[in-house]
Design an enzyme around this catalytic site. Structure first.
Site, short mmCIF file in Angstrom:
data_model
loop_
_atom_site.label_atom_id
_atom_site.label_comp_id
_atom_site.label_asym_id
_atom_site.label_seq_id
_atom_site.Cartn_x
_atom_site.Cartn_y
_atom_site.Cartn_z
N SER A 36 0.87 -1.17 0.00
CA SER A 36 0.00 0.00 0.00
C SER A 36 0.91 1.22 0.00
O SER A 36 1.98 1.19 0.61
CB SER A 36 -0.87 -0.02 1.27
OG SER A 36 -2.07 0.66 1.10
N LYS A 90 -15.45 -5.30 -4.49
CA LYS A 90 -16.50 -4.85 -5.39
C LYS A 90 -16.40 -3.34 -5.57
O LYS A 90 -15.93 -2.68 -4.65
CB LYS A 90 -17.90 -5.24 -4.93
CG LYS A 90 -18.25 -4.85 -3.51
CD LYS A 90 -18.59 -3.49 -3.05
CE LYS A 90 -19.26 -2.41 -3.77
NZ LYS A 90 -19.51 -1.21 -2.89
P1 NAP Z 1 -10.39 3.80 0.74
O1 NAP Z 1 -10.15 3.54 2.18
O2 NAP Z 1 -10.63 5.20 0.29
O3 NAP Z 1 -9.23 3.22 -0.18
C1 NAP Z 1 -8.55 2.01 0.09
C2 NAP Z 1 -7.07 2.19 -0.14
O4 NAP Z 1 -6.79 2.17 -1.53
C3 NAP Z 1 -6.53 3.54 0.32
O5 NAP Z 1 -6.30 3.56 1.71
C4 NAP Z 1 -5.26 3.68 -0.49
O6 NAP Z 1 -4.17 3.11 0.22
C5 NAP Z 1 -5.57 2.86 -1.74
N1 NAP Z 1 -5.71 3.79 -2.86
C6 NAP Z 1 -6.44 4.92 -2.91
N2 NAP Z 1 -6.25 5.56 -4.07
C7 NAP Z 1 -5.40 4.79 -4.78
C8 NAP Z 1 -4.79 4.92 -6.05
N3 NAP Z 1 -4.98 6.00 -6.81
N4 NAP Z 1 -3.96 3.94 -6.48
C9 NAP Z 1 -3.70 2.89 -5.69
N5 NAP Z 1 -4.23 2.73 -4.44
C10 NAP Z 1 -5.07 3.67 -4.01
O7 NAP Z 1 -11.64 2.97 0.20
P2 NAP Z 1 -12.47 1.80 0.88
O8 NAP Z 1 -13.64 2.36 1.57
O9 NAP Z 1 -11.58 0.86 1.61
O10 NAP Z 1 -13.04 1.11 -0.45
C11 NAP Z 1 -12.22 0.38 -1.32
C12 NAP Z 1 -13.09 -0.57 -2.12
O11 NAP Z 1 -13.80 -1.40 -1.21
C13 NAP Z 1 -14.14 0.15 -2.97
O12 NAP Z 1 -14.25 -0.49 -4.21
C14 NAP Z 1 -15.41 0.00 -2.16
O13 NAP Z 1 -16.56 -0.03 -2.99
C15 NAP Z 1 -15.18 -1.34 -1.50
N6 NAP Z 1 -15.95 -1.49 -0.26
C16 NAP Z 1 -15.90 -0.53 0.70
C17 NAP Z 1 -16.70 -0.65 1.82
C18 NAP Z 1 -16.69 0.38 2.93
O14 NAP Z 1 -17.45 0.26 3.88
N7 NAP Z 1 -15.84 1.40 2.88
C19 NAP Z 1 -17.53 -1.77 1.98
C20 NAP Z 1 -17.50 -2.76 1.01
C21 NAP Z 1 -16.71 -2.60 -0.11
P3 NAP Z 1 -2.70 3.72 0.03
O15 NAP Z 1 -2.82 5.21 -0.02
O16 NAP Z 1 -1.95 3.22 1.22
O17 NAP Z 1 -2.18 3.16 -1.27
#
Ligand code: NAP
Length: 308
Positions: A36, A90
């Site tokens: 990450s 997803k």
């Molecule tokens: P998030 O916390 O905003 O993003 C997850 C991680 O992805 C970030 O901490 C970042 O880690 C990395 N990231 C962000 N932008 C990036 C980029 N440009 N290139 C590469 N890595 C990047 O999002 P999240 O809520 O976990 O959601 C991620 C996925 O899980 C989505 O598709 C969402 O639909 C799914 N999801 C989320 C939830 C929920 O409750 N949040 C529930 C079910 C499914 P680094 O900065 O360390 O690289």
């Protein structure tokens, strides 16, 4: 059988909330590393790129990709080319074509690709599917309304093109619908509300019908404060079926139906382990296809600006 050596990639909200505890509780997996740019996981080696991780730990068997969808394809491609099994959060990608291309690549490489839909593994979904298979359906009404400020605070990617906006939760409802309906459904018309300062919708209203003519109406809205609603109501000849709280509870003709206790993500990791052991993939793009159809058919309505 030895545990599957797994790495987690994109350590953010969903990785911490769901993936890490579910991996910890599943003996089929051993978490061996994380990649990450900023996030880290305690107690295992951490890397800022997948490339560096694969070079340092070449015997990683599988990766779970938890970054936002717009950035998932390149990571999935790199992992599949390296011969790793891949679990996709997803939605599985930003476009239908890229997911189809990943599925083909997984087949060519002889590894498993799992396009996960966590809501399909909610406790009451299988019972709802069984009930609908035995009853004649008259109509379906989906109401998926939540407060974006609470669930997605300051997540800019979700408002950008490809971030899906209100379809980020709405696709969960569509993943349940496409799993429990006895016949396929199609979108006939859609209205999408876009805040004037954003590239993704804050609300959507979808009018669908099934192949056999059953009307299906879905309302998604991110402006709901107070009680949050993730319900699917089906009127049938066998009585009303109400699937409540994102698929976790089921009422048929007013009576609660007993359901199993396993969490969605525990069930997802059980499924991923089976796919890896059986050398199979599971890539159903139906929910993402409906979102693409909504964007293709949908009337665009501009509404007031949204600020976090
Ligand atoms: P998030 O916390 O905003 O993003 C997850 C991680 O992805 C970030 O901490 C970042 O880690 C990395 N990231 C962000 N932008 C990036 C980029 N440009 N290139 C590469 N890595 C990047 O999002 P999240 O809520 O976990 O959601 C991620 C996925 O899980 C989505 O598709 C969402 O639909 C799914 N999801 C989320 C939830 C929920 O409750 N949040 C529930 C079910 C499914 P680094 O900065 O360390 O690289």
């Amino acid at each position: 059988m030895p545990p599957i050596k797994l790495a987690i990639v994109g350590v953010g909200k969903i990785a911490r909330d769901q993936h890490l505890p579910s991996i910890e509780g599943n003996q089929d997996f051993k978490l061996v590393a994380a990649a990450s740019r900023n996030g880290t996981v305690d107690g295992i080696p951490n890397f800022t790129t997948m490339k560096a991780m694969f070079e340092a730990i070449p015997d990683i068997d599988a990766v779970s990709l938890c970054m936002p969808p717009q950035f998932r394809y390149d990571a999935a491609y790199e992992a599949l080319i390296a011969g790793k099994h891949v679990f996709l959060e997803k939605p599985p990608g930003a476009t239908l074509s890229e997911v189809a291309s990943l599925a083909q690549l997984a087949t060519e490489r002889g590894v498993s690709l799992f396009a996960s839909w966590h809501s399909r593994y909610a406790a009451a979904v299988e019972a709802a599917k069984s009930f609908l298979a035995s009853a004649t359906l008259k109509s379906v009404h989906i109401v998926w309304k939540e407060d974006v400020r609470h669930w997605h605070p300051n997540q800019n990617w979700i408002w950008q093109a490809g971030g899906l906006g209100v379809f980020d939760p709405g696709i969960n409802a569509l993943s349940i619908l496409t799993h429990i309906m006895p016949t396929p459904v199609f979108i006939r018309s859609a209205a999408l509300e876009f805040p004037e300062n954003r590239q993704a919708p804050i609300a959507a209203d979808l009018k669908m019908t099934s192949a056999t003519g059953t009307p299906v109406h879905a309302e998604f809205d991110w402006r709901q404060t107070g009680k949050q609603t993730w319900d699917i109501v089906a009127e049938t000849t066998g009585g009303q079926m109400v699937l409540v709280d994102g698929g976790s509870k089921l009422l048929i003709a007013g009576k609660p139906v007993p359901v199993p206790k396993e969490s969605e993500y525990a069930a997802l990791y059980s499924r991923f382990a089976s796919l890896v052991h059986e050398k199979r993939s599971d890539v159903d793009i139906a929910p993402l296809r409906h979102v693409a159809d909504a964007f293709m058919l949908g009337q665009r309505i501009v509404v007031e600006a949204f600020n976090d």
